[in-house]
Scaffold this motif. Structure first.
Motif, PDB file in Angstrom:
ATOM      1  N   LEU A 117      22.450 -46.154  18.845  1.00  0.00           N
ATOM      2  CA  LEU A 117      21.545 -45.421  17.958  1.00  0.00           C
ATOM      3  C   LEU A 117      20.078 -45.732  18.250  1.00  0.00           C
ATOM      4  O   LEU A 117      19.230 -44.824  18.291  1.00  0.00           O
ATOM      5  N   LEU A 118      19.767 -46.994  18.449  1.00  0.00           N
ATOM      6  CA  LEU A 118      18.385 -47.377  18.740  1.00  0.00           C
ATOM      7  C   LEU A 118      17.896 -46.727  20.026  1.00  0.00           C
ATOM      8  O   LEU A 118      16.740 -46.290  20.143  1.00  0.00           O
ATOM      9  N   ARG A 119      18.796 -46.637  20.997  1.00  0.00           N
ATOM     10  CA  ARG A 119      18.423 -46.044  22.284  1.00  0.00           C
ATOM     11  C   ARG A 119      18.182 -44.531  22.145  1.00  0.00           C
ATOM     12  O   ARG A 119      17.228 -43.977  22.677  1.00  0.00           O
ATOM     13  N   LEU A 120      19.055 -43.861  21.366  1.00  0.00           N
ATOM     14  CA  LEU A 120      18.938 -42.414  21.199  1.00  0.00           C
ATOM     15  C   LEU A 120      17.763 -42.019  20.286  1.00  0.00           C
ATOM     16  O   LEU A 120      17.123 -40.999  20.480  1.00  0.00           O
ATOM     17  N   LEU A 121      17.522 -42.816  19.262  1.00  0.00           N
ATOM     18  CA  LEU A 121      16.454 -42.499  18.320  1.00  0.00           C
ATOM     19  C   LEU A 121      15.073 -42.774  18.909  1.00  0.00           C
ATOM     20  O   LEU A 121      14.084 -42.148  18.546  1.00  0.00           O
ATOM     21  N   GLY A 122      15.026 -43.749  19.810  1.00  0.00           N
ATOM     22  CA  GLY A 122      13.743 -44.099  20.410  1.00  0.00           C
ATOM     23  C   GLY A 122      12.871 -44.887  19.445  1.00  0.00           C
ATOM     24  O   GLY A 122      13.245 -45.176  18.304  1.00  0.00           O
ATOM     25  N   SER A 123      11.692 -45.226  19.876  1.00  0.00           N
ATOM     26  CA  SER A 123      10.774 -46.024  19.052  1.00  0.00           C
ATOM     27  C   SER A 123      10.056 -45.128  18.060  1.00  0.00           C
ATOM     28  O   SER A 123       9.535 -44.078  18.415  1.00  0.00           O
ATOM     29  N   PRO A 124      10.037 -45.538  16.775  1.00  0.00           N
ATOM     30  CA  PRO A 124       9.299 -44.755  15.766  1.00  0.00           C
ATOM     31  C   PRO A 124       7.798 -44.847  16.023  1.00  0.00           C
ATOM     32  O   PRO A 124       7.285 -45.819  16.569  1.00  0.00           O
ATOM     33  N   THR A 125       7.070 -43.790  15.652  1.00  0.00           N
ATOM     34  CA  THR A 125       5.601 -43.781  15.862  1.00  0.00           C
ATOM     35  C   THR A 125       4.928 -44.471  14.700  1.00  0.00           C
ATOM     36  O   THR A 125       5.450 -44.521  13.596  1.00  0.00           O
ATOM     37  N   ALA A 173      31.044 -47.522  24.709  1.00  0.00           N
ATOM     38  CA  ALA A 173      29.674 -47.043  24.509  1.00  0.00           C
ATOM     39  C   ALA A 173      29.551 -45.557  24.807  1.00  0.00           C
ATOM     40  O   ALA A 173      28.789 -44.834  24.142  1.00  0.00           O
ATOM     41  N   VAL A 174      30.300 -45.071  25.802  1.00  0.00           N
ATOM     42  CA  VAL A 174      30.211 -43.653  26.164  1.00  0.00           C
ATOM     43  C   VAL A 174      30.738 -42.785  25.023  1.00  0.00           C
ATOM     44  O   VAL A 174      30.113 -41.795  24.618  1.00  0.00           O
ATOM     45  N   ALA A 175      31.927 -43.163  24.491  1.00  0.00           N
ATOM     46  CA  ALA A 175      32.517 -42.389  23.394  1.00  0.00           C
ATOM     47  C   ALA A 175      31.626 -42.439  22.147  1.00  0.00           C
ATOM     48  O   ALA A 175      31.410 -41.421  21.472  1.00  0.00           O
ATOM     49  N   LEU A 176      31.108 -43.622  21.858  1.00  0.00           N
ATOM     50  CA  LEU A 176      30.250 -43.768  20.681  1.00  0.00           C
ATOM     51  C   LEU A 176      28.939 -43.007  20.844  1.00  0.00           C
ATOM     52  O   LEU A 176      28.396 -42.461  19.873  1.00  0.00           O
ATOM     53  N   GLU A 177      28.426 -42.928  22.102  1.00  0.00           N
ATOM     54  CA  GLU A 177      27.194 -42.183  22.321  1.00  0.00           C
ATOM     55  C   GLU A 177      27.410 -40.702  22.046  1.00  0.00           C
ATOM     56  O   GLU A 177      26.545 -40.029  21.479  1.00  0.00           O
ATOM     57  N   GLY A 178      28.574 -40.172  22.435  1.00  0.00           N
ATOM     58  CA  GLY A 178      28.873 -38.770  22.170  1.00  0.00           C
ATOM     59  C   GLY A 178      28.888 -38.486  20.671  1.00  0.00           C
ATOM     60  O   GLY A 178      28.327 -37.478  20.202  1.00  0.00           O
ATOM     61  N   MET A 179      29.534 -39.396  19.901  1.00  0.00           N
ATOM     62  CA  MET A 179      29.556 -39.225  18.444  1.00  0.00           C
ATOM     63  C   MET A 179      28.148 -39.323  17.857  1.00  0.00           C
ATOM     64  O   MET A 179      27.776 -38.570  16.946  1.00  0.00           O
ATOM     65  N   ALA A 180      27.361 -40.245  18.392  1.00  0.00           N
ATOM     66  CA  ALA A 180      26.008 -40.453  17.872  1.00  0.00           C
ATOM     67  C   ALA A 180      25.135 -39.234  18.123  1.00  0.00           C
ATOM     68  O   ALA A 180      24.332 -38.839  17.262  1.00  0.00           O
ATOM     69  N   ARG A 181      25.271 -38.599  19.309  1.00  0.00           N
ATOM     70  CA  ARG A 181      24.479 -37.410  19.595  1.00  0.00           C
ATOM     71  C   ARG A 181      24.819 -36.288  18.607  1.00  0.00           C
ATOM     72  O   ARG A 181      23.943 -35.569  18.121  1.00  0.00           O
ATOM     73  N   GLU A 182      26.114 -36.135  18.306  1.00  0.00           N
ATOM     74  CA  GLU A 182      26.534 -35.110  17.347  1.00  0.00           C
ATOM     75  C   GLU A 182      25.953 -35.420  15.964  1.00  0.00           C
ATOM     76  O   GLU A 182      25.498 -34.516  15.245  1.00  0.00           O
ATOM     77  N   LEU A 183      25.965 -36.712  15.579  1.00  0.00           N
ATOM     78  CA  LEU A 183      25.451 -37.117  14.281  1.00  0.00           C
ATOM     79  C   LEU A 183      23.950 -36.822  14.163  1.00  0.00           C
ATOM     80  O   LEU A 183      23.486 -36.257  13.160  1.00  0.00           O
ATOM     81  N   LEU A 184      23.187 -37.153  15.209  1.00  0.00           N
ATOM     82  CA  LEU A 184      21.741 -36.928  15.169  1.00  0.00           C
ATOM     83  C   LEU A 184      21.399 -35.447  15.167  1.00  0.00           C
ATOM     84  O   LEU A 184      20.456 -35.013  14.487  1.00  0.00           O
ATOM     85  N   ALA A 185      22.197 -34.677  15.904  1.00  0.00           N
ATOM     86  CA  ALA A 185      21.959 -33.228  15.929  1.00  0.00           C
ATOM     87  C   ALA A 185      22.217 -32.599  14.566  1.00  0.00           C
ATOM     88  O   ALA A 185      21.579 -31.607  14.189  1.00  0.00           O
ATOM     89  N   ALA A 186      23.143 -33.171  13.813  1.00  0.00           N
ATOM     90  CA  ALA A 186      23.485 -32.619  12.503  1.00  0.00           C
ATOM     91  C   ALA A 186      22.514 -33.084  11.413  1.00  0.00           C
ATOM     92  O   ALA A 186      22.564 -32.578  10.290  1.00  0.00           O
TER      93      ALA A 186
END
Length: 481
Positions: free
Chosen positions: A473-481, A420-433
């Motif tokens: 991804l769900l945790r990083l994206l948060g709840s949509p408004t 989960a830690v490694a995947l979270e790092g990749m996910a943060r990079e993906l969302l930033a891009a």
């Protein structure tokens, strides 16, 4: 799709000829094989030489009884072989050994579906007979006769005129072929002529009870041509009647290129064959012990097998149909399902991967992998060792190799990435891009989650755990408004 013939309806009955898979011919010891050089499997008996006496093949009797029982027929304990007299070059004796007044079996039935509607075609009789030879035309300026097939054991399955459309006729023939193949008495090979049919076709006004004059379409050797030939003949007869003409009792062939039937000969009546009991063959008398033994040895038939796959294993009707398309496919599936424990997962994988490279020939089949390999591979997916996408890669690698899928996974370092830690790092990079997509997701376009999951799987070469990717991804994206 039902065929519309306006004010008319078709009346169709099929006569199916099925070669029995015996090693030798019906009344002699010659080999019953296909494709060998002409006239290499002949003897005084199948050549019809004077003084040669026939001896009935016991294995052919067993197979004929098995087929009759599988079709719900009543076995006649006393049956008689008769001479059916007619004169063609491929019939060396001048008659065919068959059965007429006292056939092997009577009163069966075949159940089948057409567009989800159940149908039932009655079977008048099943009788044993021998095949003729083969006329071979276009040999230079001559025609020759190959008598390798003369004397090959057949059963003729005579259907009642219960069919009302070309589609019903084709489906009846398919289901009949399935049954004979599943009990192992016929290889179902239409191209080689070991399973072929004659169709008796007539038309009448809707509501009439009296049957019209029938025309026999000879030796149709594909399911498509059965339906096509019958439809063409029905329309020919309707056009003839509507124009004030009269249908004549004939035997006709079918030309698929021109989509037309053509006259072969005027149809013989039964009296023309001058049937009489063959003086060289004693009556066939079967006891109840023999009949019961054949009945007890019958395998599960395709229709109850499909029903068991649906009701007992949870397969869809479509998947059950695919898994019973051939007896060896059914056997492969059942073995893999028993080893793995989840028939639905096994059926899905067999459909999508295994059958793509499977090959069937007659009653045999070859598969790229074994049932044990399939079960082991699916267990690796169940345990989370590899993903579903990786399973397809492993399948390709193990096809034809005999390797255990676990060895392939280990050799290639294909373990699922679930850190989960490694995947979270990749996910943060993906969302930033992808700030615009992130903003759109948080504004309510939640379908974009699939886009982010796809990008994560792409970045990890399909090795990421989908469950962990979704959670991150769900945790990083948060709840949509």
């Amino acid at each position: 799709m039902a065929t519309n013939f306006g004010a008319y309806e078709a009346v169709i009955g099929l006569e199916v000829h099925a070669q029995l898979l015996t090693r030798t011919k019906a009344f002699c010891g010659c080999t019953a094989s296909f494709g060998d050089p002409p006239n290499t499997h002949t003897c005084p008996v199948c050549l019809g030489l004077p003084g040669a006496l026939p001896v009935l093949n016991g294995e052919a009797v067993r197979m004929a009884v098995a087929a009759s029982l599988a079709l719900g027929c009543t076995i006649q304990q006393h049956s008689v072989f008769a001479r059916k007299n007619y004169f063609y070059p491929d019939l060396p004796k001048g008659y065919q050994l068959s059965q007429y007044e006292l056939p092997l079996a009577l009163s069966g039935f075949l159940e089948f579906d057409v567009e989800g509607e159940p149908k039932r075609g009655r079977i008048l009789r099943v009788h044993m007979e021998e095949d003729a030879g083969k006329n071979m035309h276009g040999q230079g300026n001559a025609s020759i006769v190959d008598l390798n097939r003369a004397g090959t054991p057949l059963i003729e399955i005579v259907g009642e005129p219960d069919l009302r459309s070309p589609a019903e006729a084709a489906e009846y023939m398919r289901r009949l072929r399935d049954i004979l193949m599943f009990i192992g008495v016929n290889d179902g090979n239409l191209e080689q002529g070991s399973f072929r049919c004659d169709a008796n076709v007539s038309v009448r006004k809707i509501g009439e009870e009296r049957l019209g004059t029938r025309v026999e379409l000879k030796n149709i050797n594909s399911f498509k041509f059965v339906a096509d030939a019958i439809e063409v003949e029905i329309r020919r007869q309707i056009t003839l009647v509507e124009g004030g003409g009269r249908v004549h009792q004939q035997t006709r062939g079918y030309n698929p290129e021109r989509r037309e039937t053509f006259l072969l000969r005027d149809k013989e009546d039964v009296a023309d064959y001058r049937y009489f009991p063959d003086p060289d063959l004693p009556p066939l008398d079967l006891d109840e012990v023999f009949i019961d033994a054949v009945r007890a040895a019958l395998p599960e038939l395709p229709s109850p097998k499909r029903r068991r796959f649906v009701e007992g294993m949870g397969l869809s009707a479509y998947a059950a149909g695919v898994m019973t398309a051939h007896p060896r496919i059914a056997g492969f599936f059942e073995e893999a399902a028993l080893l793995h424990g989840d028939p639905v997962k096994v059926a899905n994988f067999v459909q999508s991967e295994v059958l793509r490279d499977a090959r069937t020939t007659g009653l045999s089949a070859t598969f790229p992998v074994t049932p044990a390999q399939v079960a082991s591979l699916l267990r690796l997916v169940d345990e989370g060792t590899i993903s579903g996408k990786q399973a397809k890669e492993v399948f390709t690698a193990m096809a034809g190799s005999g390797q255990d899928p676990a060895d392939i996974v280990r050799e290639r370092g294909m373990a699922v990435l679930d850190d989960a830690v490694a995947l979270e790092g990749m996910a943060r990079e993906l969302l930033a891009a992808n700030p615009k997509q992130v903003e759109a997701y948080r504004s309510g376009k939640t379908a974009l989650l699939g886009y982010f999951v796809g990008q994560m799987m792409k970045r990890t070469g399909g090795s990421a755990s989908p469950a962990v990717v979704n959670e991150v991804l769900l945790r990083l994206l948060g709840s949509p408004t």
